[in-house]
Scaffold this motif. Structure first.
Motif, PDB file in Angstrom:
ATOM      1  N   SER A  61      19.450  46.941  73.984  1.00  0.00           N
ATOM      2  CA  SER A  61      20.507  47.432  73.087  1.00  0.00           C
ATOM      3  C   SER A  61      20.456  46.724  71.737  1.00  0.00           C
ATOM      4  O   SER A  61      20.551  47.355  70.676  1.00  0.00           O
ATOM      5  N   SER A  62      20.302  45.406  71.766  1.00  0.00           N
ATOM      6  CA  SER A  62      20.217  44.658  70.503  1.00  0.00           C
ATOM      7  C   SER A  62      18.982  45.060  69.713  1.00  0.00           C
ATOM      8  O   SER A  62      19.020  45.215  68.489  1.00  0.00           O
ATOM      9  N   ASN A  65      19.642  48.415  68.146  1.00  0.00           N
ATOM     10  CA  ASN A  65      20.569  48.293  67.007  1.00  0.00           C
ATOM     11  C   ASN A  65      19.885  47.684  65.794  1.00  0.00           C
ATOM     12  O   ASN A  65      20.074  48.142  64.658  1.00  0.00           O
ATOM     13  N   ASN A  69      19.146  49.499  62.060  1.00  0.00           N
ATOM     14  CA  ASN A  69      19.532  48.911  60.772  1.00  0.00           C
ATOM     15  C   ASN A  69      18.335  48.761  59.845  1.00  0.00           C
ATOM     16  O   ASN A  69      18.440  48.970  58.628  1.00  0.00           O
ATOM     17  N   ARG A  74      18.816  56.085  62.894  1.00  0.00           N
ATOM     18  CA  ARG A  74      19.539  56.150  64.167  1.00  0.00           C
ATOM     19  C   ARG A  74      18.559  56.061  65.331  1.00  0.00           C
ATOM     20  O   ARG A  74      17.453  56.615  65.279  1.00  0.00           O
ATOM     21  N   SER A  76      18.563  56.606  69.605  1.00  0.00           N
ATOM     22  CA  SER A  76      19.288  57.098  70.780  1.00  0.00           C
ATOM     23  C   SER A  76      18.407  56.974  72.015  1.00  0.00           C
ATOM     24  O   SER A  76      17.195  57.152  71.940  1.00  0.00           O
ATOM     25  N   GLU A  86      23.038  55.430  75.253  1.00  0.00           N
ATOM     26  CA  GLU A  86      23.664  54.779  74.106  1.00  0.00           C
ATOM     27  C   GLU A  86      22.959  55.201  72.837  1.00  0.00           C
ATOM     28  O   GLU A  86      21.849  55.736  72.864  1.00  0.00           O
ATOM     29  N   SER A  87      23.657  54.951  71.718  1.00  0.00           N
ATOM     30  CA  SER A  87      23.130  55.364  70.430  1.00  0.00           C
ATOM     31  C   SER A  87      23.550  54.345  69.383  1.00  0.00           C
ATOM     32  O   SER A  87      24.657  53.798  69.446  1.00  0.00           O
ATOM     33  N   HIS A  88      22.675  54.068  68.426  1.00  0.00           N
ATOM     34  CA  HIS A  88      22.936  53.049  67.403  1.00  0.00           C
ATOM     35  C   HIS A  88      22.560  53.583  66.025  1.00  0.00           C
ATOM     36  O   HIS A  88      21.666  54.402  65.887  1.00  0.00           O
ATOM     37  N   GLY A  89      23.280  53.094  64.991  1.00  0.00           N
ATOM     38  CA  GLY A  89      22.911  53.397  63.610  1.00  0.00           C
ATOM     39  C   GLY A  89      23.720  54.529  63.015  1.00  0.00           C
ATOM     40  O   GLY A  89      24.820  54.867  63.471  1.00  0.00           O
TER      41      GLY A  89
END
Length: 450
Positions: A61-62, A65, A69, A74, A76, A86-89
């Protein structure tokens, strides 16, 4: 006066506009393609990093993420059932979800998806990568990475703006220079034009009566000199084009062979890396080859000096055999064992021997043999390159070193390899001879001073 100024202005303007358009097209596409390729490679590596941590139950996850960044986009992750884990950005207003819904089944079936088609709300192109996560030959999840291309578009826009500024400056300078030059140099230019017309008609005995002591005067003298040497220059030009065409074929064939092997997907990772490196080396060789052919053409007019240095003939032949190894099939090379050192221009001598060896390879079957021997005889070195191939017709032997000669073509038309080899040997004050029996192969013997 007005006519010359006007034409010069028009021609200069058209030329500059053509150059501007070409620069816009080439630089824009090159920059965009380069950035896209680099970005796609990074995205693939990012996906692999996340995949490795996901499979090993680490903190993926980290990692996801951080990557979101870094790319300002993004990331996913979906499970094997297509459910979002999960999804980030950046959210990107739902566009990324639309892409993922369209392609998630393909990714979960084992395909890697690359798309460059969607537009974000900022009007920027969106690059999408979809990659399956595979563990023990089983697809356990899917990764989607999205990133916009607005940074690349900004770079392209800046380059185009710089080109446009340079265009305006060059256009203004050309307008001023065109009028100034036409008013100062009309008469001598017209004399030069008349001389050029005479040369175009085949009259090389022209002499331009121009008294100017400036560049125009030098130009008149240069054209007079050019007329006196036009026949020789034209011959050198034809030779240069012919040499270039012939000499580029060998490295291109090597590059093509390595590339086909990679494309056929028959290599392991280490072999792919090795072949890719060889392709890069041959590409550099192509660039160097252009300069070397130009030097060889200049040599015909006596303007090139040999770069004489000590060379080991055994090492030199090992390099040549290694380079032609990809195209030699099952042919076997037999190389002498002794270390024989002489002084010569290593690049040119390598070219000569390569041409002879490639000629031998091309005229033997896949299971043939090429025998390479070298020995010292008093103050001379004798090199023999012999094959057991198809041989050369006795009637063809007198023409074998002619320019453009090949066995499959009429006399006087064909390859340049052997003629180039002979020229290089003669540059080293050496001699090259050939003997052959039809059906039993051919032997080339080169002798030169140590």
């Amino acid at each position: 006066m007005r006519r010359i100024s006007f034409k010069l202005l028009i021609y200069t303007t058209i030329l500059l506009f053509c150059m501007l358009g070409l620069n816009f097209f080439l630089q824009g596409n090159i920059i965009t393609s380069g950035f896209k390729a680099n970005l796609k490679n990074k995205m693939i590596q990012y996906a692999k990093d996340i995949s490795n941590k996901f499979k090993n139950n680490l903190d993926y996850s980290s990692e996801a993420n951080n990557i979101a960044n870094i790319i300002n986009g993004r990331v996913s992750i979906y499970d094997s059932n297509g459910s979002l884990i999960e999804s980030h950005g950046r959210f990107m207003f739902g566009r990324t979800r639309n892409i993922e819904r369209q392609t998630i089944l393909d990714v979960l079936s084992g395909k890697t998806i690359n798309r460059t088609d969607q537009k974000t709300f900022q009007g920027s192109t969106l690059i999408t990568l979809g990659m399956p996560i595979i563990n023990n030959n089983k697809i356990i999840a899917a990764i989607f990475i999205h990133t916009p291309l607005h940074d690349i578009q900004n770079d392209v826009r800046n380059v185009k703006n710089q080109i446009f500024i340079l265009f305006i400056a060059a256009l203004l300078a050309s307008i001023i220079g065109a009028y100034a030059l036409s008013s100062l140099f009309t008469k001598p230019i017209l004399k030069i034009i008349d001389a050029a017309k005479a040369i175009a008609k085949g009259d090389y005995n022209v002499k331009i009566d121009v008294k100017n002591k400036d560049e125009i005067g030098e130009l008149a003298k240069t054209i007079t000199y050019m007329a006196q040497n036009l026949s020789k220059t034209e011959k050198l030009r034809r030779d240069f084009i012919a040499n270039t065409t012939h000499e580029l074929r060998t490295p291109l064939s090597i590059i093509k062979s390595y590339a086909e092997a990679i494309y056929d997907d028959i290599l392991n990772k280490d072999q792919i890396k090795e072949y890719s490196y060889s392709i890069m080396i041959e590409a550099d060789h192509l660039n160097n080859l252009i300069n070397e052919i130009l030097e060889l053409s200049k040599l015909q007019s006596g303007t090139i000096q040999l770069n004489i240095q000590p060379i080991n003939l055994k090492s030199l032949f090992n390099e040549i055999i290694s380079e032609v190894n990809i195209i030699k099939g099952n042919r076997k090379f037999w190389l002498f064992e002794d270390d024989i050192v002489t002084k010569a221009d290593s690049k040119l001598l390598k070219r000569a021997f390569s041409n002879i060896i490639i000629n031998a390879v091309n005229h033997t079957n896949d299971t043939g043999n090429v025998y390479i021997k070298a020995e010292k005889e008093n103050d001379y070195i004798k090199v023999s390159i012999k094959d057991d191939g198809e041989g050369i017709d006795e009637a063809d032997l007198p023409y074998i070193f002619n320019r453009f000669y090949s066995k499959s073509a009429k006399k006087g038309i064909g390859g340049l390899g052997l003629s180039i080899a002979k020229e290089i040997v003669q540059m080293h004050s050496g001699k090259i001879n050939v003997s052959s029996i039809k059906g039993e192969g051919a032997e080339f013997v080169i002798t030169f001073k140590i």
